[in-house]
Motif scaffolding. Structure first.
Motif, PDB file in Angstrom:
ATOM      1  N   GLU A 199       0.853  -1.183   0.000  1.00 27.10           N
ATOM      2  CA  GLU A 199       0.000   0.000   0.000  1.00 27.10           C
ATOM      3  C   GLU A 199       0.889   1.233   0.000  1.00 27.10           C
ATOM      4  O   GLU A 199       1.987   1.224   0.569  1.00 27.10           O
ATOM      5  CB  GLU A 199      -0.912   0.050   1.230  1.00 27.10           C
ATOM      6  CG  GLU A 199      -2.177  -0.779   1.135  1.00 27.10           C
ATOM      7  CD  GLU A 199      -3.166  -0.251   0.114  1.00 27.10           C
ATOM      8  OE1 GLU A 199      -3.290   0.997  -0.014  1.00 27.10           O
ATOM      9  OE2 GLU A 199      -3.817  -1.069  -0.556  1.00 27.10           O
ATOM     10  N   TRP A 232      -9.534   3.117   4.647  1.00 25.81           N
ATOM     11  CA  TRP A 232      -9.737   2.564   3.309  1.00 25.81           C
ATOM     12  C   TRP A 232      -8.493   1.815   2.846  1.00 25.81           C
ATOM     13  O   TRP A 232      -8.588   0.746   2.240  1.00 25.81           O
ATOM     14  CB  TRP A 232     -10.069   3.672   2.319  1.00 25.81           C
ATOM     15  CG  TRP A 232     -11.435   4.272   2.480  1.00 25.81           C
ATOM     16  CD1 TRP A 232     -12.337   3.990   3.469  1.00 25.81           C
ATOM     17  CD2 TRP A 232     -12.043   5.242   1.637  1.00 25.81           C
ATOM     18  NE1 TRP A 232     -13.476   4.744   3.287  1.00 25.81           N
ATOM     19  CE2 TRP A 232     -13.327   5.520   2.176  1.00 25.81           C
ATOM     20  CE3 TRP A 232     -11.647   5.917   0.494  1.00 25.81           C
ATOM     21  CZ2 TRP A 232     -14.192   6.420   1.587  1.00 25.81           C
ATOM     22  CZ3 TRP A 232     -12.510   6.830  -0.099  1.00 25.81           C
ATOM     23  CH2 TRP A 232     -13.779   7.080   0.442  1.00 25.81           C
ATOM     24  N   HIS A 233      -7.327   2.398   3.103  1.00 22.96           N
ATOM     25  CA  HIS A 233      -6.082   1.733   2.711  1.00 22.96           C
ATOM     26  C   HIS A 233      -5.928   0.393   3.434  1.00 22.96           C
ATOM     27  O   HIS A 233      -5.524  -0.604   2.821  1.00 22.96           O
ATOM     28  CB  HIS A 233      -4.882   2.632   3.025  1.00 22.96           C
ATOM     29  CG  HIS A 233      -4.637   3.703   2.012  1.00 22.96           C
ATOM     30  ND1 HIS A 233      -4.106   3.446   0.770  1.00 22.96           N
ATOM     31  CD2 HIS A 233      -4.849   5.043   2.062  1.00 22.96           C
ATOM     32  CE1 HIS A 233      -3.993   4.573   0.091  1.00 22.96           C
ATOM     33  NE2 HIS A 233      -4.444   5.561   0.853  1.00 22.96           N
ATOM     34  N   ARG A 264      -8.204  -2.250   1.969  1.00 21.40           N
ATOM     35  CA  ARG A 264      -7.701  -2.767   0.689  1.00 21.40           C
ATOM     36  C   ARG A 264      -6.485  -3.669   0.907  1.00 21.40           C
ATOM     37  O   ARG A 264      -6.332  -4.692   0.224  1.00 21.40           O
ATOM     38  CB  ARG A 264      -7.363  -1.625  -0.268  1.00 21.40           C
ATOM     39  CG  ARG A 264      -6.984  -2.110  -1.663  1.00 21.40           C
ATOM     40  CD  ARG A 264      -6.831  -0.981  -2.644  1.00 21.40           C
ATOM     41  NE  ARG A 264      -5.710  -0.104  -2.293  1.00 21.40           N
ATOM     42  CZ  ARG A 264      -5.340   0.952  -3.016  1.00 21.40           C
ATOM     43  NH1 ARG A 264      -6.013   1.262  -4.109  1.00 21.40           N
ATOM     44  NH2 ARG A 264      -4.325   1.698  -2.645  1.00 21.40           N
ATOM     45  N   SER A 271      -6.168  -7.550  -0.300  1.00 21.05           N
ATOM     46  CA  SER A 271      -5.080  -8.071  -1.119  1.00 21.05           C
ATOM     47  C   SER A 271      -4.396  -9.253  -0.440  1.00 21.05           C
ATOM     48  O   SER A 271      -4.062 -10.251  -1.086  1.00 21.05           O
ATOM     49  CB  SER A 271      -4.058  -6.961  -1.411  1.00 21.05           C
ATOM     50  OG  SER A 271      -4.612  -5.937  -2.206  1.00 21.05           O
ATOM     51  N   TRP A 292      -6.893  -6.001  -9.764  1.00 22.06           N
ATOM     52  CA  TRP A 292      -7.569  -5.498  -8.557  1.00 22.06           C
ATOM     53  C   TRP A 292      -6.772  -5.793  -7.294  1.00 22.06           C
ATOM     54  O   TRP A 292      -7.001  -5.170  -6.254  1.00 22.06           O
ATOM     55  CB  TRP A 292      -8.967  -6.095  -8.443  1.00 22.06           C
ATOM     56  CG  TRP A 292      -8.994  -7.575  -8.200  1.00 22.06           C
ATOM     57  CD1 TRP A 292      -8.900  -8.565  -9.142  1.00 22.06           C
ATOM     58  CD2 TRP A 292      -9.131  -8.255  -6.943  1.00 22.06           C
ATOM     59  NE1 TRP A 292      -8.962  -9.804  -8.555  1.00 22.06           N
ATOM     60  CE2 TRP A 292      -9.106  -9.646  -7.202  1.00 22.06           C
ATOM     61  CE3 TRP A 292      -9.270  -7.822  -5.623  1.00 22.06           C
ATOM     62  CZ2 TRP A 292      -9.212 -10.602  -6.202  1.00 22.06           C
ATOM     63  CZ3 TRP A 292      -9.374  -8.770  -4.612  1.00 22.06           C
ATOM     64  CH2 TRP A 292      -9.354 -10.145  -4.908  1.00 22.06           C
ATOM     65  N   LYS A 310      -3.455  -5.503  -5.142  1.00 25.52           N
ATOM     66  CA  LYS A 310      -2.323  -4.578  -5.129  1.00 25.52           C
ATOM     67  C   LYS A 310      -1.039  -5.351  -4.817  1.00 25.52           C
ATOM     68  O   LYS A 310      -0.443  -5.242  -3.741  1.00 25.52           O
ATOM     69  CB  LYS A 310      -2.555  -3.444  -4.121  1.00 25.52           C
ATOM     70  CG  LYS A 310      -1.716  -2.206  -4.419  1.00 25.52           C
ATOM     71  CD  LYS A 310      -2.206  -1.026  -3.610  1.00 25.52           C
ATOM     72  CE  LYS A 310      -1.351   0.212  -3.830  1.00 25.52           C
ATOM     73  NZ  LYS A 310      -1.439   0.747  -5.183  1.00 25.52           N
ATOM     74  N   ASN A 365      -8.999  -0.689  -7.662  1.00 26.35           N
ATOM     75  CA  ASN A 365      -9.970   0.288  -7.134  1.00 26.35           C
ATOM     76  C   ASN A 365      -9.232   1.289  -6.258  1.00 26.35           C
ATOM     77  O   ASN A 365      -9.063   1.089  -5.058  1.00 26.35           O
ATOM     78  CB  ASN A 365     -11.068  -0.429  -6.349  1.00 26.35           C
ATOM     79  CG  ASN A 365     -12.204   0.501  -5.966  1.00 26.35           C
ATOM     80  OD1 ASN A 365     -12.256   1.650  -6.404  1.00 26.35           O
ATOM     81  ND2 ASN A 365     -13.109   0.013  -5.144  1.00 26.35           N
TER      82      ASN A 365
END
Length: 307
Positions: free
Chosen positions: A34, A48-49, A52, A56, A143, A145, A202
């Motif tokens: 990230e 949000w990070h 995600r 992942s 999608w 990361k 995203n």
């Protein structure tokens, strides 16, 4: 301030020789990452990070080495250690260190965690940029990361070599993303961006801009715009954690850089920038300017808000 590095609990200099040769991220690209933007000494959109990042990790079956709260605490400490108010935090988690084998190592092998904090400047004042159209050669799970970024690197370097800032990637005839940022079109006073399916990442800034557009009363359509419709577009911009909201002035094509099919396997070593052709130029970037201003205002409010 010196650039801060981190590896498995130790604060180090980024050029320290601390990664084992059998590290799976080093040998296989077996990990995720990230990039988080720090404004006013605070991590922006951190929840949000982290969501995600966990998505992942789950996607490639790495057990999280800490809880989300522990990860947030680490990021906050990294910012404090750096002393930077405006910075980027790069956080990477790999499957760990084990004898090289395509199979996963023993579950007892622990994930490796590394990070760096570097000062960055805002991109808001940058002049509009240029994109180079090319075929999307990335794998079908963009999608996630993942640290496997070679196709992205080659695309962005090719764009740079041709005098462009970024790549405009085309897959199955549609303009879907850039090499390291999300892609947006303005047409008929509405925004068009590819849907968050398996073929795009995203972006956190993408999600935030969708919210900004809603506040501004700007319609957003999440659909894939065919490359043949480029001439109908009024404006283009790209977004990303470090890119922020970046307007595009023109789009280039190159006769030796295909975008309707994958390039020849011999590669693209001998390209001449003189052969680039302008395929599109911006007609109206006023709506992009509104989004830039709204983004800058939101950042200023965030940086000044109570911790």
């Amino acid at each position: 301030m010196p650039i801060v590095g981190y590896y498995n609990g130790q604060f180090v200099t980024p050029n320290s020789g601390i990664v084992p040769l059998d590290e799976r991220g080093h040998q296989f690209g077996d990990g995720v990452y990230e990039v988080i933007r720090c404004y006013g000494g605070r991590a922006f959109l951190l929840d949000w990070h982290l969501d995600r990042l966990w998505m992942s990790l789950q996607a490639i079956r790495i057990a999280p080495p800490f809880t989300k709260d522990e990860c947030a605490t680490l990021i906050e400490r990294l910012i404090v250690e750096s002393g930077e108010l405006e910075a980027s935090i790069y956080l990477q988690i790999t499957r760990g260190s084990a004898i090289r084998n395509h199979l996963f190592p023993n579950p007892a092998v622990k994930a490796n965690v590394s990070a760096t904090v570097r000062p960055v400047a805002s991109q808001i004042a940058k002049e509009p940029g240029t994109l180079l159209m090319m075929a999307d050669e990335r794998w079908a799970n963009a999608w996630i990361k993942t640290i496997n970024l070679l196709p992205n690197i080659l695309a962005k370097q090719t764009a740079h070599d041709m005098g462009a800032d970024e790549a405009l990637l085309v897959r199955d005839g549609a303009m879907i993303e850039s090499a390291s940022s999300n892609l947006w079109f303005v047409r008929d006073n509405q925004l068009i961006t590819a849907p968050a399916d398996r073929y795009i990442l995203n972006g956190i800034t993408r999600r935030f801009v969708i919210q900004l557009a809603d506040r501004l009363g700007i319609p957003v359509r999440e659909t894939k715009l065919p490359a043949k419709d480029l001439a109908t577009v009024d404006g283009i911009f790209i977004t990303g954690t470090l890119t922020e909201v970046f307007p595009i002035h023109r789009v280039l094509t190159h006769p030796d850089v295909p975008y309707v099919s994958l390039p020849d396997v011999t590669g693209l070593q001998q390209l001449s920038a003189d052969k680039c052709q302008v395929a599109w130029e911006a007609r109206d970037l006023s709506l992009v300017g509104r989004l830039q201003s709204a983004f800058a205002d939101a950042i200023a409010t965030f940086a000044k808000s109570d911790r």
